[in-house]
Design an enzyme around this catalytic site. Structure first.
Site, PDB file in Angstrom:
ATOM      1  N   ASP A 158     -91.286 -24.572  75.351  1.00  0.00           N
ATOM      2  CA  ASP A 158     -89.548 -24.311  76.609  1.00  0.00           C
ATOM      3  C   ASP A 158     -89.333 -22.921  77.598  1.00  0.00           C
ATOM      4  O   ASP A 158     -88.396 -22.746  76.282  1.00  0.00           O
ATOM      5  CB  ASP A 158     -88.927 -25.652  75.438  1.00  0.00           C
ATOM      6  N   ASP A 229     -86.014 -32.334  84.314  1.00  0.00           N
ATOM      7  CA  ASP A 229     -86.199 -33.311  83.099  1.00  0.00           C
ATOM      8  C   ASP A 229     -85.998 -34.954  83.953  1.00  0.00           C
ATOM      9  O   ASP A 229     -85.159 -35.063  84.758  1.00  0.00           O
ATOM     10  CB  ASP A 229     -84.569 -33.467  81.914  1.00  0.00           C
TER      11      ASP A 229
END
Ligand code: GLA
Length: 408
Positions: A158, A229
């Site tokens: 990430d 997200d």
């Protein structure tokens, strides 16, 4: 550099060709084929969407147990993925330790493997993860070796603090250079994973920056997030789905677009919304990583997540991602071409009110189909015939998903 590298490759190729033309062929030496991962979109469970920083060893073991006892494992859910917040501190040798929530990662991996499942973990190319825990900057090889020694099978990587820690410091106001640096960071971890010799699925999480779908497959990415997200809200799910347009060409066996992990069973999504979410992910050939609390799963959520017919669309061997073919008012028609000439058709009512575009009249010609089509309604399990101009009524945010084995 490039020119001389390709020149020397050409010289080498010529030398090899000349050599093989002059000397008798040697018996081929057997080198094992490199292990292939993610030939279909990865399936499993991930801790983040429900547990976030509450994930711990006990919760991961419980998730593994539930995957087995609920039949999800048999339906294809194999990866048990620990997301952010497992990390502790590095010691004087730079070796990363787990925090108190994960007393023994090797023992946990062994437990997950003993269930016939695989285990995934999370890090990033910056100093810190999104949650502020230790990430891999400057320790890529060391971390990859550590994961392999634990028996890790999947890494989600990430970007997060790499943006501030590295990109904005090393190349302020130079987006092109920033993208080169970002790609190099993913190459670095890709090579580090390869060097372990362990087959590890490599999941890029950098929210779709710099058209990641164009370069991720070439540097070892098995899946890459295409957006920011997900949250368990219809509007967010629909916004993500709408951002997948045009990406279908980049997906295929070993490398998939990732519209983020599933929210099925989370928040206040209605059953219709859960069905649509799951149907879209199947049409999109998306990874199916359940993100709910498996220990408290309602039967109707279990039935959605384990619908074998819908999973078969997602896992179809052809690996061809589907797309939106047309929309009419607030109804959208999506298709996915499947192995053996079959076709999945998904008709979604994306409107907030049931009667917004109703009844909706299906236009088969727009799907390249002619005359009545017999198939299976994958959410009722019953046979269905689709005809041209057929009036269809769907509840708000609901879907009609049909598999046609022999489209005409
Ligand atoms: C980012 C990712 C999420 C999750 C969190 C963890 O927001 O996109 O999927 O991994 O970080 O901190």
């Amino acid at each position: 550099m490039r020119i001389s590298a390709s020149l020397s490759l050409a010289v080498l190729a010529l030398a090899t060709f000349t050599a093989s033309a002059q000397t008798p062929a040697k018996a081929p030496t057997k080198t094992p084929a490199p292990p292939q991962v993610a030939q279909t979109p990865p399936m499993g469970w991930n801790s983040w969407n429900y547990f976030a920083d509450k994930v711990d060893d006990k919760g991961v073991r419980a998730a593994a147990d539930q995957l087995v006892s609920t039949g999800m494992k048999d339906a294809g859910y194999i990866y048990v993925n620990i997301d952010d917040t497992w990390e502790g501190e590095r010691d004087a040798n730079g070796v990363l330790h787990t925090n108190a929530k994960f007393p023994d990662m090797k023992a946990l991996a062994d437990y997950v493997h003993s269930k016939g499942l695989k285990i995934g973990i999370y890090s990033g190319p910056g100093n810190k993860t999104c949650g502020g825990y230790a990430a891999s900057l400057g320790h890529e090889e060391q971390d990859a070796q550590l994961y392999a020694s634990w028996g890790i099978d999947y890494l989600k990587y990430d970007l997060c603090s790499f943006i501030g820690d590295v990109l904005e410091k090393q190349a302020p106001n130079d987006p092109a250079e920033q993208m080169r640096i970002m790609q190099a960071a993913y190459v670095k971890m890709s090579n580090a994973l390869k060097a372990t010799g362990r087959p590890i699925v490599f999941s890029f999480c950098q929210y779709g920056w710099d058209a990641v779908w164009e370069w991720a497959p070439g540097i070892g990415g098995n899946l890459w997030r295409t957006t920011g997200d997900i949250t368990p809200h219809w509007d967010r799910i629909y916004a993500i789905v709408s951002q997948q347009e045009g990406l279908e060409a980049y997906a295929g066996p070993g490398h998939w677009n990732d519209p983020d992990m599933l929210e099925v069973g989370n928040g206040r999504l209605s059953l219709a919304e859960n069905r649509s979410h799951f149907s879209w992910w199947a049409i999109l050939a998306a990874p199916l990583l359940a993100g709910n609390d498996l220990t408290k799963m309602k039967p109707e959520i279990h039935d959605i997540l384990t619908n074998r017919d819908v999973i078969a669309i997602d896992q179809d061997k052809l690996g061809k991602q589907g797309s939106r073919v047309y929309s009419d008012g607030e109804v959208e028609v999506w298709t996915r071409h499947l192995a053996g000439g079959a076709l999945a058709v998904g008709i979604f009512d994306v409107g907030d009110s049931r009667y917004s575009t109703h009844p909706f009249h299906l236009n088969l010609a727009k799907l390249g189909l002619h005359g009545p089509q017999t198939g299976k309604n994958l959410w009722t399990g019953k046979p269905i015939t689709l005809t041209n101009n057929q009036p269809l009524t769907l509840d708000s945010h609901d879907v009609l998903l049909v598999r046609i084995d022999a489209p005409k």
